[in-house]
Design a protein around this motif. Sequence first.
Motif, PDB file in Angstrom:
ATOM      1  N   VAL A 103     -33.378 -27.435  87.383  1.00 57.62           N
ATOM      2  CA  VAL A 103     -34.081 -28.357  88.267  1.00 57.62           C
ATOM      3  C   VAL A 103     -33.709 -29.786  87.890  1.00 57.62           C
ATOM      4  O   VAL A 103     -33.819 -30.182  86.730  1.00 57.62           O
ATOM      5  CB  VAL A 103     -35.610 -28.174  88.177  1.00 57.62           C
ATOM      6  CG1 VAL A 103     -36.317 -29.229  89.030  1.00 57.62           C
ATOM      7  CG2 VAL A 103     -36.012 -26.779  88.633  1.00 57.62           C
ATOM      8  N   VAL A 104     -33.280 -30.543  88.869  1.00 55.31           N
ATOM      9  CA  VAL A 104     -33.014 -31.978  88.712  1.00 55.31           C
ATOM     10  C   VAL A 104     -34.145 -32.742  89.383  1.00 55.31           C
ATOM     11  O   VAL A 104     -34.461 -32.494  90.551  1.00 55.31           O
ATOM     12  CB  VAL A 104     -31.661 -32.368  89.333  1.00 55.31           C
ATOM     13  CG1 VAL A 104     -31.460 -33.882  89.282  1.00 55.31           C
ATOM     14  CG2 VAL A 104     -30.520 -31.647  88.623  1.00 55.31           C
ATOM     15  N   SER A 105     -34.759 -33.645  88.650  1.00 52.49           N
ATOM     16  CA  SER A 105     -35.881 -34.413  89.197  1.00 52.49           C
ATOM     17  C   SER A 105     -35.483 -35.864  89.406  1.00 52.49           C
ATOM     18  O   SER A 105     -34.893 -36.492  88.516  1.00 52.49           O
ATOM     19  CB  SER A 105     -37.089 -34.351  88.265  1.00 52.49           C
ATOM     20  OG  SER A 105     -38.155 -35.130  88.780  1.00 52.49           O
ATOM     21  N   VAL A 106     -35.798 -36.385  90.570  1.00 53.95           N
ATOM     22  CA  VAL A 106     -35.603 -37.800  90.873  1.00 53.95           C
ATOM     23  C   VAL A 106     -36.988 -38.447  90.837  1.00 53.95           C
ATOM     24  O   VAL A 106     -37.805 -38.260  91.741  1.00 53.95           O
ATOM     25  CB  VAL A 106     -34.936 -38.005  92.243  1.00 53.95           C
ATOM     26  CG1 VAL A 106     -34.717 -39.490  92.501  1.00 53.95           C
ATOM     27  CG2 VAL A 106     -33.617 -37.251  92.307  1.00 53.95           C
ATOM     28  N   ALA A 107     -37.262 -39.172  89.773  1.00 57.03           N
ATOM     29  CA  ALA A 107     -38.586 -39.750  89.580  1.00 57.03           C
ATOM     30  C   ALA A 107     -38.724 -41.048  90.367  1.00 57.03           C
ATOM     31  O   ALA A 107     -37.756 -41.787  90.560  1.00 57.03           O
ATOM     32  CB  ALA A 107     -38.842 -40.006  88.100  1.00 57.03           C
ATOM     33  N   HIS A 108     -39.938 -41.316  90.829  1.00 53.64           N
ATOM     34  CA  HIS A 108     -40.268 -42.540  91.551  1.00 53.64           C
ATOM     35  C   HIS A 108     -41.416 -43.249  90.843  1.00 53.64           C
ATOM     36  O   HIS A 108     -42.282 -42.597  90.237  1.00 53.64           O
ATOM     37  CB  HIS A 108     -40.673 -42.233  92.994  1.00 53.64           C
ATOM     38  CG  HIS A 108     -39.522 -41.816  93.863  1.00 53.64           C
ATOM     39  ND1 HIS A 108     -38.863 -40.617  93.709  1.00 53.64           N
ATOM     40  CD2 HIS A 108     -38.911 -42.446  94.899  1.00 53.64           C
ATOM     41  CE1 HIS A 108     -37.908 -40.519  94.614  1.00 53.64           C
ATOM     42  NE2 HIS A 108     -37.915 -41.621  95.346  1.00 53.64           N
ATOM     43  N   LEU A 109     -41.403 -44.556  90.944  1.00 52.63           N
ATOM     44  CA  LEU A 109     -42.452 -45.392  90.361  1.00 52.63           C
ATOM     45  C   LEU A 109     -43.254 -46.020  91.483  1.00 52.63           C
ATOM     46  O   LEU A 109     -42.687 -46.628  92.397  1.00 52.63           O
ATOM     47  CB  LEU A 109     -41.833 -46.485  89.484  1.00 52.63           C
ATOM     48  CG  LEU A 109     -42.784 -47.533  88.899  1.00 52.63           C
ATOM     49  CD1 LEU A 109     -43.763 -46.902  87.919  1.00 52.63           C
ATOM     50  CD2 LEU A 109     -41.978 -48.644  88.217  1.00 52.63           C
ATOM     51  N   ALA A 110     -44.567 -45.874  91.425  1.00 46.19           N
ATOM     52  CA  ALA A 110     -45.471 -46.475  92.416  1.00 46.19           C
ATOM     53  C   ALA A 110     -46.487 -47.334  91.683  1.00 46.19           C
ATOM     54  O   ALA A 110     -47.096 -46.888  90.702  1.00 46.19           O
ATOM     55  CB  ALA A 110     -46.172 -45.400  93.234  1.00 46.19           C
ATOM     56  N   LEU A 111     -46.669 -48.569  92.145  1.00 45.48           N
ATOM     57  CA  LEU A 111     -47.635 -49.499  91.578  1.00 45.48           C
ATOM     58  C   LEU A 111     -48.598 -49.920  92.673  1.00 45.48           C
ATOM     59  O   LEU A 111     -48.176 -50.205  93.795  1.00 45.48           O
ATOM     60  CB  LEU A 111     -46.937 -50.738  91.010  1.00 45.48           C
ATOM     61  CG  LEU A 111     -45.739 -50.519  90.083  1.00 45.48           C
ATOM     62  CD1 LEU A 111     -45.161 -51.863  89.658  1.00 45.48           C
ATOM     63  CD2 LEU A 111     -46.125 -49.699  88.875  1.00 45.48           C
ATOM     64  N   ALA A 112     -49.874 -49.964  92.352  1.00 49.72           N
ATOM     65  CA  ALA A 112     -50.860 -50.275  93.382  1.00 49.72           C
ATOM     66  C   ALA A 112     -52.078 -50.929  92.760  1.00 49.72           C
ATOM     67  O   ALA A 112     -52.324 -50.798  91.554  1.00 49.72           O
ATOM     68  CB  ALA A 112     -51.263 -49.006  94.132  1.00 49.72           C
ATOM     69  N   PRO A 113     -52.875 -51.644  93.569  1.00 47.26           N
ATOM     70  CA  PRO A 113     -54.145 -52.167  93.069  1.00 47.26           C
ATOM     71  C   PRO A 113     -55.069 -51.038  92.665  1.00 47.26           C
ATOM     72  O   PRO A 113     -54.760 -49.854  92.860  1.00 47.26           O
ATOM     73  CB  PRO A 113     -54.695 -52.940  94.278  1.00 47.26           C
ATOM     74  CG  PRO A 113     -53.526 -53.194  95.156  1.00 47.26           C
ATOM     75  CD  PRO A 113     -52.598 -52.036  94.952  1.00 47.26           C
ATOM     76  N   ASP A 114     -56.215 -51.399  92.083  1.00 45.68           N
ATOM     77  CA  ASP A 114     -57.202 -50.421  91.632  1.00 45.68           C
ATOM     78  C   ASP A 114     -57.455 -49.401  92.733  1.00 45.68           C
ATOM     79  O   ASP A 114     -58.024 -49.714  93.778  1.00 45.68           O
ATOM     80  CB  ASP A 114     -58.499 -51.133  91.257  1.00 45.68           C
ATOM     81  CG  ASP A 114     -59.499 -50.207  90.592  1.00 45.68           C
ATOM     82  OD1 ASP A 114     -59.170 -49.024  90.378  1.00 45.68           O
ATOM     83  OD2 ASP A 114     -60.602 -50.668  90.291  1.00 45.68           O
ATOM     84  N   LEU A 115     -57.018 -48.174  92.516  1.00 45.71           N
ATOM     85  CA  LEU A 115     -57.095 -47.136  93.534  1.00 45.71           C
ATOM     86  C   LEU A 115     -58.309 -46.242  93.303  1.00 45.71           C
ATOM     87  O   LEU A 115     -58.819 -46.139  92.184  1.00 45.71           O
ATOM     88  CB  LEU A 115     -55.815 -46.287  93.511  1.00 45.71           C
ATOM     89  CG  LEU A 115     -54.547 -47.012  93.933  1.00 45.71           C
ATOM     90  CD1 LEU A 115     -53.324 -46.143  93.667  1.00 45.71           C
ATOM     91  CD2 LEU A 115     -54.609 -47.382  95.407  1.00 45.71           C
ATOM     92  N   PRO A 116     -58.779 -45.562  94.343  1.00 45.09           N
ATOM     93  CA  PRO A 116     -59.949 -44.696  94.186  1.00 45.09           C
ATOM     94  C   PRO A 116     -59.629 -43.465  93.354  1.00 45.09           C
ATOM     95  O   PRO A 116     -58.461 -43.149  93.089  1.00 45.09           O
ATOM     96  CB  PRO A 116     -60.291 -44.317  95.634  1.00 45.09           C
ATOM     97  CG  PRO A 116     -58.987 -44.413  96.361  1.00 45.09           C
ATOM     98  CD  PRO A 116     -58.262 -45.566  95.719  1.00 45.09           C
ATOM     99  N   THR A 117     -60.664 -42.753  92.962  1.00 49.74           N
ATOM    100  CA  THR A 117     -60.477 -41.502  92.239  1.00 49.74           C
ATOM    101  C   THR A 117     -59.731 -40.521  93.129  1.00 49.74           C
ATOM    102  O   THR A 117     -60.148 -40.254  94.255  1.00 49.74           O
ATOM    103  CB  THR A 117     -61.831 -40.909  91.832  1.00 49.74           C
ATOM    104  OG1 THR A 117     -62.514 -41.858  91.004  1.00 49.74           O
ATOM    105  CG2 THR A 117     -61.648 -39.603  91.077  1.00 49.74           C
ATOM    106  N   PRO A 118     -58.610 -39.978  92.666  1.00 47.81           N
ATOM    107  CA  PRO A 118     -57.839 -39.074  93.513  1.00 47.81           C
ATOM    108  C   PRO A 118     -58.500 -37.713  93.633  1.00 47.81           C
ATOM    109  O   PRO A 118     -59.313 -37.316  92.798  1.00 47.81           O
ATOM    110  CB  PRO A 118     -56.498 -38.971  92.773  1.00 47.81           C
ATOM    111  CG  PRO A 118     -56.870 -39.175  91.342  1.00 47.81           C
ATOM    112  CD  PRO A 118     -57.997 -40.172  91.348  1.00 47.81           C
ATOM    113  N   ARG A 119     -58.131 -36.990  94.680  1.00 42.50           N
ATOM    114  CA  ARG A 119     -58.612 -35.610  94.839  1.00 42.50           C
ATOM    115  C   ARG A 119     -57.421 -34.676  94.680  1.00 42.50           C
ATOM    116  O   ARG A 119     -56.320 -34.962  95.130  1.00 42.50           O
ATOM    117  CB  ARG A 119     -59.252 -35.406  96.210  1.00 42.50           C
ATOM    118  CG  ARG A 119     -58.327 -35.628  97.388  1.00 42.50           C
ATOM    119  CD  ARG A 119     -58.963 -35.181  98.695  1.00 42.50           C
ATOM    120  NE  ARG A 119     -58.094 -35.434  99.841  1.00 42.50           N
ATOM    121  CZ  ARG A 119     -57.083 -34.661 100.203  1.00 42.50           C
ATOM    122  NH1 ARG A 119     -56.782 -33.597  99.500  1.00 42.50           N
ATOM    123  NH2 ARG A 119     -56.355 -34.963 101.268  1.00 42.50           N
ATOM    124  N   PRO A 120     -57.617 -33.552  93.991  1.00 43.07           N
ATOM    125  CA  PRO A 120     -56.503 -32.636  93.784  1.00 43.07           C
ATOM    126  C   PRO A 120     -56.151 -31.881  95.051  1.00 43.07           C
ATOM    127  O   PRO A 120     -56.959 -31.739  95.958  1.00 43.07           O
ATOM    128  CB  PRO A 120     -57.030 -31.687  92.700  1.00 43.07           C
ATOM    129  CG  PRO A 120     -58.515 -31.701  92.901  1.00 43.07           C
ATOM    130  CD  PRO A 120     -58.855 -33.093  93.360  1.00 43.07           C
TER     131      PRO A 120
END
Length: 247
Positions: A103-120
């Motif tokens: 498996v080859v993974s192409v990673a991405h970087l995301a930056l954002a302001p204070d985000l809400p609690t995520p849901r799975p």
Amino acid sequence: MSRYDPSAFPPFAVTVDLVVLTVREHALCALVVRRGEPPFQGYWALPGGFVRPDEGLAEAAARELAEETGLRAHTAHGQAAAGAHLEQLATYGHPQRDPRLRVVSVAHLALAPDLPTPRPGGDARSARWAPVGELLGRGGEDGVPLAFDHAAILADGVERARSKIEYSSLATAFCPAEFTVGELRRVYESVWGVVLDPRNFHRKVTGTPGFLVPSGGTTTRQGGRPAQLFRAGGATVLNPPMLRPEP
């Protein structure tokens, strides 16, 4: 010229992994999900998944972010939703990085302001924001190492963010549309893990042409006297750069 024979090469898959960073309670935090399926079932991991045959890498990254966490992103001009920043980080392809197959993974970087609690969602049992100091210092939340090679990917993403805010306006991606100089300074302090002199910082960011633009408003959300509000200007490169002090 001989014909190309795809059967002569072993099959492999392409995935995307996401280093999603935000600042919560004055700490740089990363998004991690608890894996619900093998391999590494029960381990914390970066959100991500396999790239579908009919989608590009950026589209796959946006889809996985939404499926596993409920956080929406779009890929127009390399930007995520709500003013967040999205960029390709690096490619990881060690032959043994995934026990299922190559498996080859192409990673991405995301930056954002204070985000809400995520849901799975998807194959994630749970999702949460965790301080990067805990994840990288202990190897993983709850003392469990991160799955696959995600600790190395996370470390690369954090270093990319720390280095780019030295010479670009990327730090404003952690801020809302309008922010104070003090709020921006706390972003730098959180990402770098240092304490900055408020007066020198104010002089630097307000004296750099095109870095900040006054919005015309003020706020008292930090307490005390009203503070002037700014928005990100058009400058993408800081010259001279905002050099990172030693921690």
